[in-house]
Design an enzyme around this catalytic site. Structure first.
Site, PDB file in Angstrom:
ATOM      1  N   ASP A 245      45.841  33.197  44.507  1.00  0.00           N
ATOM      2  CA  ASP A 245      46.090  33.549  43.102  1.00  0.00           C
ATOM      3  C   ASP A 245      45.543  32.425  42.220  1.00  0.00           C
ATOM      4  O   ASP A 245      45.156  31.361  42.714  1.00  0.00           O
ATOM      5  CB  ASP A 245      47.603  33.717  42.919  1.00  0.00           C
ATOM      6  CG  ASP A 245      47.972  34.469  41.652  1.00  0.00           C
ATOM      7  OD1 ASP A 245      47.068  34.989  40.964  1.00  0.00           O
ATOM      8  OD2 ASP A 245      49.179  34.549  41.354  1.00  0.00           O
TER       9      ASP A 245
ATOM     10  N   GLU B  19      40.739  31.658  39.058  1.00  0.00           N
ATOM     11  CA  GLU B  19      39.615  31.946  38.141  1.00  0.00           C
ATOM     12  C   GLU B  19      38.710  30.731  37.885  1.00  0.00           C
ATOM     13  O   GLU B  19      37.540  30.973  37.578  1.00  0.00           O
ATOM     14  CB  GLU B  19      40.156  32.481  36.809  1.00  0.00           C
ATOM     15  CG  GLU B  19      40.766  33.847  36.899  1.00  0.00           C
ATOM     16  CD  GLU B  19      42.106  33.870  37.639  1.00  0.00           C
ATOM     17  OE1 GLU B  19      42.420  34.884  38.264  1.00  0.00           O
ATOM     18  OE2 GLU B  19      42.818  32.846  37.619  1.00  0.00           O
TER      19      GLU B  19
ATOM     20  N   ASP C 238      47.808  40.775  36.355  1.00  0.00           N
ATOM     21  CA  ASP C 238      49.131  40.833  35.702  1.00  0.00           C
ATOM     22  C   ASP C 238      49.235  41.986  34.706  1.00  0.00           C
ATOM     23  O   ASP C 238      49.113  41.800  33.493  1.00  0.00           O
ATOM     24  CB  ASP C 238      49.404  39.510  34.978  1.00  0.00           C
ATOM     25  CG  ASP C 238      49.460  38.335  35.955  1.00  0.00           C
ATOM     26  OD1 ASP C 238      49.591  38.583  37.162  1.00  0.00           O
ATOM     27  OD2 ASP C 238      49.381  37.180  35.508  1.00  0.00           O
TER      28      ASP C 238
END
Length: 884
Positions: free
Chosen positions: A481, A484, A557
C-alpha cells in the site's frame, strides 16, 4: 503549460529524408526543428504481430535521456520494413506482407499508418510534436547575443512563469537540475469516436473530450476519498489507449513513466467520396476523427501502435510487450475479509470463527498497519500479536490464509534493523542534496527504499525469507500500500520530483514506476521463500503497464456511497482492458458506513468481479457480513456462496488471461464489436464470454434496464434457467435477493455443485455443467484445473485443460491440451441443458472404457431445462452423453 502554448497548425519539424538508413531491425532518419535547428533521431520498426514502434530522441543529447526499463518483458522481435516509394518529400515504408504502409511526409514532418489502403492513424498531423532538448543551466552558458537577450527582465519573468529551471508548488520548490525536458505529440485516429483506457481515473468507460477543461492525468497519487468523474490521476497509470469502431480496434501504448497528460478531442470531418462520373458532383460525408495528444514531463517519445484489428488482438499485442496476467493461486479468487485494523490475535480468531458460525465461506483475513511494532514493517506488535505463528497455524488448520500489509516507507529508527541495514547500504532514495530523502508517513519520519535499483529489490525480496521475517509462515501473503509513493506533507502528498534515484535519475522520470517495482520485488520475495515452488499473491495500490505480471490491484480508498459502487464498474473494466485482469474495488466502500442495502448490493456485484475483498476504514463501524440482521446476512451469504460455486469458471478465465491475454471482466463491446449500442455501456459487463452481469447500483431499485446484445443471440436467466423472450433492452424486475445474471447461448459453464468453507475445502467437491444452447442447439466451454498453488502447471505440465462440446444432442468431454497431465478424483455429477426443445425418451453416458449406462433425468416443460443427475463421470477422462 509550455506544451499548451503550441496550438494546432503547421509543425516546425521537417524530416531529412536524405538521412534515411535501413537495417533489418529498423528505419532511421533525422528531423530538424526549423527555428532552433536541433536535430532529433527518429526510429521506426515493425514488431511481429502487427505492432509498430516509433521512437524519437535527441540526435546528440547533453546527457542520456531516461528510457523506461523493465516494463517490456523483452526487447521485441522486429521485422524488416521495405522502402516502397521515395520521392520529393515523401517516404513510404511497407511491411513484409504489404498489409501495412507507413507514409512519412517531410514538410511538415508527419507519419501516416495505413492498413490495406485505409488510413488508420496519423502522427503529428496537427503539428503538436514538441521536444525540449536538454540545455546547460543558464549559469554554464557562454554569453551569446541570443543568451544575453534571454537574460533580459521580461524573459526572466517568462522563464519563471514557464518553470523552466525551477517551479514552486505551494511551499515546495522543485529544482529542475537538467532544465526543461518535456516531450509530446498528437495522433489522429481516423473513423473512431469511441476511445477507452488510460487508467486510473474515477471516471466512466468512454473517454471524454478534454477540449473544455482538464486533460486526463497519469500521475500516481494517494487521493483519499477521490472525487467521482475527475480526470486527475489516482493510484495507478497504464498509458494504453484503445480506439474502437465496428470494423476495427486500434491501440496506442505510450511508454513513459513521468507525469503524463492526455488530451482528447473528437469531431466529425468531411470526407470526399469519389464521384462515379465526371458529371456527378463530388459527394461529402461526415466521418468521426479522434485526436489524442500525449504530453510527458521528460524521457523520450517511445510509442507502440497496436494495429489489432480486433480487441482480442490488441490484448495479445499488449501482452506480447508487457506480459500476461500472472496465474493467481486459487485461494486468492475466494473472498477476502479486511479491516483497518483487526485488533489482535483474539479478534482474528473471533472473526474467523464468525464465518464458520454463520456458514459463510471465506479464504483470507487481512492485517493492516496496526499489526506491526510501531509501523515497522516485517515486525509484529508484541502485545497484540504475541504468537503470530500460532495464529497462522490456527488459520492453516481451517484451510485459510493471512495477508499482511508491507509499505515502502521505512521508519527512521537506528534500532530498527531494516532501517539501519538499508541506510548502511545506501538503499534509500536521496534528496537533491544527496542526503537520504525523508518524508512523513504512518510511522512518522520515514525514508523510502529505492526500488528502481535491482540490488535493493533483491535485498528487499530476501526480507520475506522465513528466517528473516520472524513469525511469518507459508500461508502469509502481502499487500503493498502507499506506494505511489505516499508522502504526507509532500507536494500533492507524494515524493518531490527532484529526489534522486539509482543511476542518478530524478524522481520525475520514474514516478509512475515506483509501485510497479515494489510489487515486483515483493512477488519475487514470496517466490524465493518457497524456493521457486509456490505462486505468490501480492496486492498493490500503485501500478503501471506490466503490473499484471506480479499480482492484483484494487481501486483504492473509495467511499460507502451508491455513486462509488456505480463508478467501480467502468473503473474495473478500464483496468481490465489495460492488461490487469486481477482487479477489484473495496466491497462496501472503504470510507464511511454503508447502509445495509448498499452493502448487500456491493457484495452481489463483488461476487462477480475478479478480486473480491470487503474492506473498511478504522473510523467505520465494524461490518463483518453477519452484523446487519438475519435477512441481510442470508443474502450476503448467498452472494459469497455463488462466488465459490462459480470458481471453476473464474479460474478457467484466469488461465485464459494468463495464456491468451483475454480480460476476465470485459465491456460488452469487446464480445459484440459490431453492435454500436454496446459501445458506451458501463452498468453491466461480461465475465468471460459466457456470463452477462448487471449489478444493481440504485437505491430501492424495483427494476433495471438490461441490454442483452445481439439479435442472433439467445440469453438465459443464470439462476432460473429460463430463456429470455428476446434480446435487446429489457426491463427486469429485481428484489434485494440477487442481481440479474444471464448465460449466453452457445456456452458451457463449469461450476461446483456446492460451496465449501474455503477454496481448499472444495478440492474434491463434484462439478456441474450448465450447457446453454444457441440457435443451432450447440454449445462449447472449457475447464482448467491444476493444484491451485504451485508452479507445477508450468514446470511439470501438471494441469488438466478440458473442452465440453454440445452438438447434435451429444455432450462430449475431450482434452484441449494433450501436454497437460493432472489426476483428480473429482467427477461431473450433474449437467443442466438450457433451451432443450423437448423431453427426451432416454439418455445414456459412455465413458472412455466403453462402458455405457442409462442416465436419470428430469425435464422442466416451463423452462425447457433438462437436468441429468448422478452422472459420476471423471473430470480427467473423455466421455459422451447421448440424449435421444
Amino acid at each position: 503549460r509550455r506544451q499548451k502554448l503550441l496550438h494546432c497548425g503547421k509543425s516546425l519539424y521537417r524530416a531529412l529524408l536524405d538521412s534515411v538508413t535501413l537495417s533489418d531491425e529498423n528505419v532511421r532518419f533525422q528531423i530538424i526543428h526549423e527555428e532552433n535547428k536541433v536535430l532529433l533521431q527518429v526510429e521506426i520498426c515493425e514488431i511481429e504481430g502487427s505492432i509498430f514502434r516509433l521512437k524519437i530522441d535527441e540526435a546528440s543529447p547533453l546527457r542520456t535521456r531516461y528510457k523506461v526499463p523493465d516494463v517490456l518483458i523483452k526487447e521485441p522481435t522486429t521485422q524488416k520494413l521495405f522502402i516502397s516509394q521515395k520521392e520529393a518529400g515523401i517516404l513510404v515504408l511497407s511491411s513484409i506482407n504489404e498489409d501495412y504502409k507507413l507514409q512519412v511526409t517531410a514538410t511538415p514532418f508527419q507519419v501516416e499508418l495505413q492498413s490495406k489502403g485505409e488510413t488508420v492513424l496519423s502522427m503529428n498531423s496537427n503539428g503538436l510534436l514538441y521536444f525540449e532538448h536538454l540545455q546547460p543551466p543558464p549559469s554554464d552558458r557562454k554569453p551569446t547575443a541570443e543568451n544575453e537577450e534571454a537574460a533580459s527582465d521580461s524573459s526572466k519573468e517568462k522563464q519563471e512563469d514557464l518553470s523552466l529551471w525551477q517551479e514552486k508548488f505551494g511551499s515546495f520548490l522543485d529544482i529542475k537540475a537538467h532544465g526543461p525536458s518535456s516531450v509530446g505529440v498528437d495522433f489522429s485516429l481516423h473513423g473512431f469516436d469511441h476511445v477507452y483506457g488510460i487508467p486510473q481515473h474515477t471516471e466512466g468507460l468512454l473517454l471524454k473530450n478534454t477540449s473544455d477543461g482538464d486533460a486526463y492525468r497519469l500521475y500516481n497519487l494517494d487521493i483519499f476519498g477521490h472525487k467521482i468523474h475527475d480526470k486527475i490521476g489516482i493510484y495507478g497509470s497504464v498509458p494504453l489507449l484503445l480506439a474502437h469502431k465496428p470494423s476495427r480496434t486500434s491501440g496506442i501504448f505510450w511508454l513513459n513513466s513521468s507525469e503524463t497528460l492526455v488530451d482528447i478531442s473528437t469531431k466529425a470531418v468531411a470526407e470526399h467520396m469519389p464521384s462515379r462520373s465526371a458529371a456527378e458532383t463530388a459527394k461529402q460525408r461526415a466521418v468521426p476523427l479522434t485526436d489524442v495528444r500525449w504530453m510527458s514531463e521528460s524521457g523520450i517519445i517511445d510509442v507502440f501502435l497496436l494495429m489489432g484489428p480486433t480487441a482480442f488482438d490488441i490484448f495479445k499485442q499488449f501482452a506480447q510487450l508487457t506480459g500476461t496476467q500472472a496465474l493467481p493461486p486459487l485461494f486468492s479468487l475466494g473472498y477476502h475479509q479486511c479491516r483497518w485494523n483487526y485488533e489482535d490475535e483474539q479478534d482474528v480468531k473471533a472473526v474467523d470463527a464468525g464465518f464458520d458460525e454463520h456458514d459463510i465461506p471465506y479464504d483470507v483475513i487481512w492485517l493492516d498497519i496496526e499489526h506491526t511494532d510501531g509501523k515497522r514493517y516485517f515486525t509484529w506488535d508484541k502485545k497484540k500479536f504475541q504468537n503470530p505463528r500460532k495464529m497462522q497455524e490456527h488459520l492453516r488448520k481451517k484451510k485459510r490464509k493471512l495477508v499482511v500489509i508491507v509499505d515502502p516507507h521505512i521508519k527512521v529508527d537506528p534500532m530498527y534493523t531494516l532501517y539501519s541495514q538499508a541506510k548502511d547500504k545506501g538503499y534509500f532514495v536521496k534528496d537533491r542534496n544527496g542526503q537520504d530523502f525523508e518524508g512523513i508517513c504512518w510511522p512518522g519520519s520515514s525514508c523510502y527504499l529505492d526500488f528502481t535499483n535491482p540490488e535493493v529489490r533483491k535485498w528487499y525480496a530476501d526480507q520475506f525469507a522465513f528466517k528473516t521475517y520472524k513469525g511469518s509462515t507459508n500461508i502469509l501473503f502481502v499487500w503493498n500500500d502507499m506506494n505511489e509513493p505516499s508522502v504526507f506533507k509532500g507536494a500533492e502528498l507524494t515524493m518531490q520530483k527532484d529526489a534522486v534515484h539509482y543511476n542518478n535519475w530524478e524522481h520525475r522520470e520514474v514516478h509512475n514506476l515506483y509501485g510497479f517495482y515494489q510489487q515486483m520485488a515483493t512477488a519475487e520475495g514470496l517466490i524465493r521463500r518457497s524456493l521457486g515452488k509456490e505462486r505468490p499473491f501480492v496486492l498493490t495500490r500503485s501500478f503501471f503497464a506490466g503490473s499484471q505480471r506480479y499480482g492484483a490491484v484494487w481501486t483504492g480508498d473509495n467511499t460507502a456511497e451508491w455513486a462509488y459502487l456505480k463508478v467501480s464498474i467502468p473503473m474495473l473494466l478500464t483496468i481490465s482492458m489495460a492488461g490487469i485482469s486481477f482487479c477489484g474495488a473495496d466491497v462496501g466502500g472503504f470510507i464511511g458506513d454503508p447502509e445495509p442495502e448498499l452493502l448487500v448490493r456491493w457484495y452481489q456485484a463483488g461476487a462477480y468481479q475478479p478480486f473480491f475483498r470487503g474492506h473498511s476504514n478504522m473510523e467505520s463501524k465494524r461490518r463483518e457480513p453477519w452484523l446487519f440482521g438475519k435477512k441481510n446476512t442470508q443474502i450476503i451469504r448467498e452472494a459469497i456462496r455463488e462466488r465459490y460455486v462459480l470458481l471453476p469458471y473464474l479460474y478457467t478465465l484466469f488461465y485464459r488471461a494468463h495464456t491468451a491475454a483475454e480480460p476476465v471482466m470485459r465491456p460488452l463491446w469487446i464480445e459484440f464489436p459490431g453492435k454500436t449500442e454496446t459501445f458506451g455501456v458501463e452498468n453491466e459487463y461480461m465475465l468471460g464470454n459466457a456470463l452477462l452481469v448487471h449489478p444493481v447500483t440504485e437505491q430501492d431499485a424495483k427494476a433495471v434496464s438490461v441490454l442483452l446484445p445481439g439479435s442472433e443471440e439467445i440469453w438465459y436467466d443464470f439462476r432460473k434457467f429460463k430463456r429470455m423472450e428476446y434480446p435487446g433492452t429489457l426491463k427486469i424486475p429485481v428484489t434485494l435477493e440477487n442481481i440479474p445474471v444471464f448465460q449466453r447461448g452457445g456456452t458451457v459453464i463449469p461450476l461446483k455443485t456446492t460451496a465449501g468453507k474455503s477454496t481448499e475445502w472444495m478440492i474434491d467437491i463434484s462439478y456441474e455443467l450448465h450447457v446453454a444452447l444457441d440457435t443451432e442447439a450447440c454449445a462449447i466451454g472449457e475447464l482448467y484445473l491444476d493444484d491451485g498453488h504451485s508452479f507445477q502447471y508450468l514446470h511439470k505440465k501438471q494441469f488438466l485443460y478440458r473442452k465440453f462440446t454440445f452438438h447434435k444432442n451429444i455432450l462430449s468431454s475431450s482434452c484441449t491440451d494433450e501436454s497437460g497431465q493432472y489426476h483428480t478424483k473429482c467427477v461431473v455429477e450433474r449437467v443442466i441443458v438450457l433451451g432443450f426443445g423437448q423431453q427426451p425418451t432416454f439418455v445414456t453416458a459412455c465413458s472412455q472404457d466403453g462402458k455405457e449406462k442409462e442416465v436419470i433425468f428430469t425435464y422442466d416443460m416451463r423452462t425447457s431445462a433438462l437436468t441429468l443427475d448422478n452422472l459420476a463421470l471423471s473430470v480427467d477422462a473423455d466421455w459422451e452423453i447421448c440424449i435421444n
